[in-house]
Design an enzyme around this catalytic site. Structure first.
Site, PDB file in Angstrom:
ATOM      1  N   ASP A 176      30.090  67.989  59.936  1.00 57.90           N
ATOM      2  CA  ASP A 176      31.478  67.651  60.258  1.00 57.90           C
ATOM      3  C   ASP A 176      31.930  66.634  59.222  1.00 57.90           C
ATOM      4  OD1 ASP A 176      33.947  66.987  61.732  1.00 57.90           O
ATOM      5  OD2 ASP A 176      33.008  68.011  63.410  1.00 57.90           O
ATOM      6  N   HIS A 202      33.290  68.396  56.646  1.00 60.64           N
ATOM      7  CA  HIS A 202      34.680  68.817  56.839  1.00 60.64           C
ATOM      8  C   HIS A 202      35.611  67.980  55.980  1.00 60.64           C
ATOM      9  CE1 HIS A 202      33.524  71.696  59.661  1.00 60.64           C
ATOM     10  NE2 HIS A 202      33.783  71.100  60.796  1.00 60.64           N
TER      11      HIS A 202
END
Length: 542
Positions: A285, A319
């Site tokens: 992430d 991300h």
């Protein structure tokens, strides 16, 4: 003439001073006394050493502090609590392996994504501790595979078959694997871990497996050092300092599988005086993420993340490389981000929020950033964050957000006063994306000295007071090179580009005060287009 030069010099000095941190991060200091975990019964095999290692930590603390030493070898353990004046030190070759046995992790009141929630106790935790550290050269493994769900499209067919054969349960559509029925059931509820009076102990126990812990949570601690250690395979976020002061993270390696759900590298939440340097993040992430609580709870806490330096770090898969949000309801200010490298991240610089958060993010200085192979946007400001992966998966359909003007209230977030300078990006889907709210534009953003190679150029909507200066765009899609919608006081100075069917497309009746200066419009097939309510008076070419 001399007066003008003097004024200019003073302005330059003030601007330069504003970009330099005026705070210090205090470092912890420890006694040299050593407490080897083996002295307290820890064994280098698959024995569960929780009691032995915790005893070493407790004795060290009671004796005024020192170094708790984990020697080379395999040390299986359950959750550990770090105490004041303790430096947990992993020698080279040490693997601190947290058990996959979920019964070893009691449910405790904690904090998750900015809300007070029940969670399984984190493998490593500390609360209201002072002068603490985790240092050394070893590896800390959170056994996250035992906790995390997995989407079918994020693994190969062989990996999927192996996962299903290992046990667990599937979602109704057979597209997501869960390690247990409790994990699956929890995923069907909204904020199931949120602490509310009507929720019983039995309810939380029924979804225990879903309440994945972060690998490390330090809460309300002072003088904290994380140095040299590899933190990997976390059940949820990897490193989560919460409401800490004087935090140093130096030369650590945060490592998670690329498909680890919520597998952030570090989430610095409501912390003050922070240094993150020389570290590497390769996670599932966001890489380096700044937070300060969520919605009303975050605003009520009222603690911004402030006075932070992030420098000389490398982020691989993530991300976002350096991220603010989306839980930034307490605000963020005075962040200095310098000499960082992002390679293969979904987004490079990622600033995200949404209505309901509230909070003010301001005085953000980002300098000397290097990026390569960015999957989506190199630089992104987005006030319509929808808790989705930044890159659309194959076959996935997403509807654009509904655009409407709402009243400004305490839940209206604000992004303002950013300086982004000296960026080189070799490869991205889009160079720059800016999307504010109609009722609260993204404001006062200065971007200077950017060299970006991307498929697409600039896309901006609902922005005010944005300056792009000395920007070189090498793009493939050129119709248009730059698109600006419902934005005001936009300065485009010295924009160089390789080609353009349309140099600048301006839309929206609110667009005005857009200035092109030092831009060679002759290279484009068409210079400026105005559409959908915009007028020619909105743009001035100099």
């Amino acid at each position: 003439m001399k007066l003008r030069l003097t004024i200019l010099f003073v302005v330059l000095v003030l601007v330069a001073a504003a970009q330099r941190p005026d705070f210090t991060v205090q470092q912890p200091v420890f006694k040299k006394d050593s407490f080897y975990v083996t002295k307290y019964g820890a064994k280098n095999d698959l024995t569960l050493n929780t009691k032995s290692i915790q005893q070493a930590i407790d004795v060290c603390n009671k004796n005024g502090g020192g170094v708790v030493v984990v020697p080379a070898g395999m040390w299986m353990t359950g959750p550990l609590v770090i105490k004041s004046n303790v430096n947990l030190h992993l020698q080279r070759g040490a693997l601190l392996q947290f058990t996959a046995d979920k019964s070893q992790y009691p449910l405790v009141a904690g904090n998750w994504e900015g809300l007070s929630q029940m969670r399984n106790q984190s493998p490593l935790s500390a609360e209201n501790a002072t002068n603490i550290a985790i240092t050394g050269y070893g590896i800390i493994d959170g056994n996250g595979d035992a906790w995390r769900a997995m989407k079918k499209e994020k693994v190969t067919e062989t990996q999927w078959k192996r996962l299903v054969a290992s046990g667990g349960v599937l979602s109704e559509d057979k597209k997501t694997w869960y390690p247990s029925e409790a994990s699956r059931y929890g995923s069907t509820l909204k904020n199931p871990g949120e602490i509310k009076p009507e929720k019983t102990k039995e309810f939380y126990e029924s979804i225990k497996d879903f309440l994945r812990p972060n690998l490390l949570v330090f809460t309300s601690c002072k003088k904290v050092l994380l140095e040299g250690v590899t933190f990997q395979n976390s059940p949820a976020w990897c490193l989560h300092p919460l409401m800490c002061e004087d935090l140093t993270v130096r030369n650590v390696y945060a490592k998670n599988p690329w498909n680890a759900q919520n597998g952030d590298g570090i989430d610095v939440e409501s912390c003050k005086n922070v240094l993150i340097e020389g570290s590497t993040f390769d996670v599932g992430d966001d890489g380096i993420c700044i937070k300060s609580g969520r919605d009303e709870a975050g605003r009520k806490r009222g603690l911004p993340t402030e006075n932070l330096i992030a420098r000389y770090n490398t982020v691989y898969h993530a991300h976002g490389g350096f991220v603010i949000g989306s839980e930034m309801s307490g605000g963020a200010r005075n962040l200095y981000v310098d000499n960082n490298t992002f390679i293969g991240t979904d987004i490079g610089l990622r600033f995200k929020t949404t209505r309901g958060r509230g909070g003010v993010v301001e005085n953000i200085f980002v300098t000397n950033t290097t990026m390569k192979d960015i999957v989506a946007e190199a630089i992104l400001f987005d006030m319509y964050y929808a808790a989705q992966d930044p890159v659309v998966l194959a076959g996935e359909k997403r509807e654009p957000p509904k655009v409407e003007t709402l009243p400004v209230n305490e839940g209206t977030p604000q992004f303002r006063k950013f300086l982004i300078r000296n960026v080189v990006c070799n490869g991205a889907e889009k160079a720059i994306f800016v999307r504010g709210l109609p009722e609260m534009n993204i404001k006062e953003i200065e971007m200077e000295n950017l060299v970006i190679q991307a498929n697409k150029g600039l896309d901006m909507t609902e922005a005010t007071g944005i300056s792009l200066k000395n920007v070189q765009l090498t793009v493939k899609e050129t119709d248009p090179l730059m698109n600006i919608h419902n934005s005001q006081n936009i300065k485009l100075f010295n924009i160089a580009y390789n080609k353009a069917d349309v140099l600048l497309n301006v839309t929206g009746e609110k667009s005005k005060g857009i200035v092109l200066n030092g831009v060679d419009a002759k290279k484009a097939k068409k210079g400026v287009e105005v559409n959908y309510g915009a007028t020619e008076a909105a743009v001035k070419v100099m």
